[in-house]
Scaffold this active site. Structure first.
Site, mmCIF file in Angstrom:
data_model
loop_
_atom_site.group_PDB
_atom_site.id
_atom_site.type_symbol
_atom_site.label_atom_id
_atom_site.label_comp_id
_atom_site.label_asym_id
_atom_site.label_seq_id
_atom_site.Cartn_x
_atom_site.Cartn_y
_atom_site.Cartn_z
ATOM 1 N N SER A 89 1.009 -1.167 0.076
ATOM 2 C CA SER A 89 -0.126 -0.173 0.023
ATOM 3 C C SER A 89 0.850 1.088 -0.062
ATOM 4 O O SER A 89 0.267 2.153 -0.305
ATOM 5 C CB SER A 89 -0.717 -0.006 1.268
ATOM 6 O OG SER A 89 -0.341 0.292 2.431
ATOM 7 N N HIS A 149 -5.676 -4.276 0.748
ATOM 8 C CA HIS A 149 -5.710 -3.350 -0.161
ATOM 9 C C HIS A 149 -6.192 -3.610 -1.618
ATOM 10 O O HIS A 149 -6.393 -2.775 -2.529
ATOM 11 C CB HIS A 149 -4.292 -2.610 -0.475
ATOM 12 C CG HIS A 149 -3.974 -1.988 0.910
ATOM 13 N ND1 HIS A 149 -4.367 -0.812 1.342
ATOM 14 C CD2 HIS A 149 -3.159 -2.411 1.767
ATOM 15 C CE1 HIS A 149 -3.842 -0.677 2.530
ATOM 16 N NE2 HIS A 149 -3.245 -1.378 2.832
ATOM 17 N N LYS A 194 -11.784 -1.146 3.803
ATOM 18 C CA LYS A 194 -11.125 -0.171 3.068
ATOM 19 C C LYS A 194 -12.126 -0.035 1.801
ATOM 20 O O LYS A 194 -12.901 0.707 1.864
ATOM 21 C CB LYS A 194 -9.757 -0.683 2.661
ATOM 22 C CG LYS A 194 -8.672 -0.706 3.741
ATOM 23 C CD LYS A 194 -7.605 -0.987 3.715
ATOM 24 C CE LYS A 194 -6.560 -1.007 4.950
ATOM 25 N NZ LYS A 194 -6.354 -0.007 5.460
HETATM 26 N N1 PMP Z 1 -2.612 -5.674 6.166
HETATM 27 C C1 PMP Z 1 -2.237 -4.541 5.523
HETATM 28 C C2 PMP Z 1 -1.258 -4.755 4.197
HETATM 29 C C3 PMP Z 1 -2.469 -3.325 5.716
HETATM 30 O O1 PMP Z 1 -2.137 -2.122 5.083
HETATM 31 C C4 PMP Z 1 -3.432 -2.990 6.991
HETATM 32 C C5 PMP Z 1 -3.855 -1.648 7.640
HETATM 33 N N2 PMP Z 1 -3.630 -0.645 6.869
HETATM 34 C C6 PMP Z 1 -3.783 -4.221 7.382
HETATM 35 C C7 PMP Z 1 -3.573 -5.548 7.161
HETATM 36 C C8 PMP Z 1 -4.733 -4.139 8.600
HETATM 37 O O2 PMP Z 1 -6.030 -3.982 8.421
HETATM 38 P P1 PMP Z 1 -7.368 -3.247 9.168
HETATM 39 O O3 PMP Z 1 -7.282 -1.764 8.922
HETATM 40 O O4 PMP Z 1 -8.431 -3.892 8.542
HETATM 41 O O5 PMP Z 1 -6.918 -3.617 10.620
#
Ligand code: PMP
Length: 405
Positions: A190, A218, A249
């Site tokens: 991301s 993502h 997301k």
């Molecule tokens: N995996 C990745 C690659 C992330 O970027 C994120 C958080 N942005 C997560 C897991 C965690 O997901 P969540 O925001 O639903 O806790």
């Protein structure tokens, strides 16, 4: 020990490096996305700004179907779910959502968890600690939620150079076919917006008898004809052992999950402490997520519009010489390369141009690669984009930031 001095010194260190985090205080307004009300810290009246860094990539957090489903669940079933999944907190909407998610990824089962973070942490810590003599082979740019889960498992960990399949193969060969192995990686990374060669990684997992663990946080809702992620787009979804995703997301709500074959899901359900010992989501959350997943299975309109907006923004930044990073995904990172400057650019955009884009600093990205990360959505129209480009050029010239990418 002077505790207060310790805490204060740690914070002063962050401030000196320009890494102290200030959260923009926002009030979202239904129907106005990507605009939001910003509540200034100094107590001044809130004012309307445009959010350019939301992970509600498609605006589903305000989609009428999602809001309607959530409203109905609140008025019909009330606030919370009433417990952990094991003790009275398993709601028919959780179960329906798990079926929907299993179907989304072409798997027989799925397991809902508190967040994507908890899903990664729980699954990797459980598998890594329970599989005998397990090694987890982890991409060097994996998210913190995976790293913490692996660490907690105390399983041996080998790091493979980011997206480098030759390096991955060398590690797998060295470990041999008999040893229990999990290969953990993401589809869309991301912060750089680059994408893993999933098919090639799966070839190696199959060749060396490793479990493949793919974080599509993502990518779910964003790629593939039904929003199943990059693995669906690439036609390899059926070969992934464990897909992990988020509902926070592209699906616009909150929650995380894994989808896999029933033995794996049942194992994590039965041994995963991060699943077992915490209360389940309110039914309204499951209802909203269910509506979002169902909608994006049927509709490509949001994905197509988002892709066009991301390509247009990238192109427009390039045209005016802004140092946009090349990325084959929906993420548009603009390089600054200095933490203090990055924060200053973000502040000026917010205070002088009513544009909100959060600075991305170490440890989220390596030092010297600090950046602004734009996530244009279907609702960022041309007018908003014109204003963004003009504002970025003004700030870049005020701060004398390099335009060379
Ligand atoms: N995996 C990745 C690659 C992330 O970027 C994120 C958080 N942005 C997560 C897991 C965690 O997901 P969540 O925001 O639903 O806790």
């Amino acid at each position: 020990m002077n505790y207060n001095n310790f805490f204060k010194d740690a914070i002063s260190g962050l401030k000196a490096e320009g890494r102290y985090r200030v959260f923009a205080n926002l009030e979202r307004i239904v129907g106005k996305f990507p605009k939001s009300l910003y509540h200034p810290e100094n107590g001044e009246a809130p004012r309307e700004i445009t959010v350019w860094c939301s992970n509600d990539y498609l605006g589903m957090g305000q989609h009428p179907k999602v809001l309607d489903a959530m409203d109905k669940a609140v008025s019909g079933q009330g606030g919370g779910a009433g417990g952990t999944r094991n003790i009275s907190g398993s709601n028919h909407l959780h179960v329906a959502l798990e079926h929907e998610l299993a179907d989304l990824h072409g798997k027989e089962a799925a397991l809902l968890m508190t967040s994507g973070y908890v899903a990664n942490w729980t699954t990797l810590s459980t598998l890594g600690s329970k599989l005998p003599d397990c090694v987890i082979i982890s991409d060097s740019q994996n998210h913190n939620s995976m790293i913490e889960g692996m660490r907690h498992s105390k399983a041996e960990r080998r790091i493979w150079n980011h997206n480098d399949v030759e390096h991955l193969e060398a590690i797998l060969k060295d470990l041999g076919p008999e040893r229990a192995k999990i290969v953990a990686f993401e589809s869309v990374y991301s912060m750089d917006g680059d994408i893993a060669p999933i098919g090639q990684i799966l070839d190696l997992c199959e060749k060396y008898n490793a479990i493949s663990y793919l974080d599509e946080v993502h990518a779910v809702g964003m790629y593939g004809p039904r929003g199943g992620g990059v693995a669906e787009r690439d036609g390899v979804m059926h070969r992934v052992d464990i897909v992990q995703g988020t509902l926070a997301k592209a699906f616009g709500v909150i929650g995380g999950y894994i989808a896999a074959r029933p033995e794996i899901v049942d194992f994590v359900r039965s041994f995963g402490n991060g699943f077992i010992f915490t209360s389940s989501h309110p039914p309204s959350i499951a209802a909203g997520a269910l509506a979002a997943v169902r909608h994006l299975k049927e509709s490509n309109a949001e994905r197509i519009a988002q892709k066009e907006r991301a390509e247009t923004l990238r192109e427009r930044m390039r045209e005016v010489g802004l140092p946009v990073m090349d990325a084959p995904s929906h993420i548009v990172p603009l390089m600054v390369g200095n933490a203090a400057m990055c924060k200053e650019a973000s502040d000026r955009l917010l205070f002088e141009h009513d544009i909100y884009v959060q600075p991305i600093n170490y440890p989220t990205v390596p030092r010297g690669t600090e950046r602004l990360r734009f996530t244009p959505g279907p609702l960022h129209n041309d007018e908003l984009m014109d204003h963004l480009i003009d504002s970025l050029l003004a700030v870049w010239s005020q701060l004398g930031i390099s335009k060379a990418a």
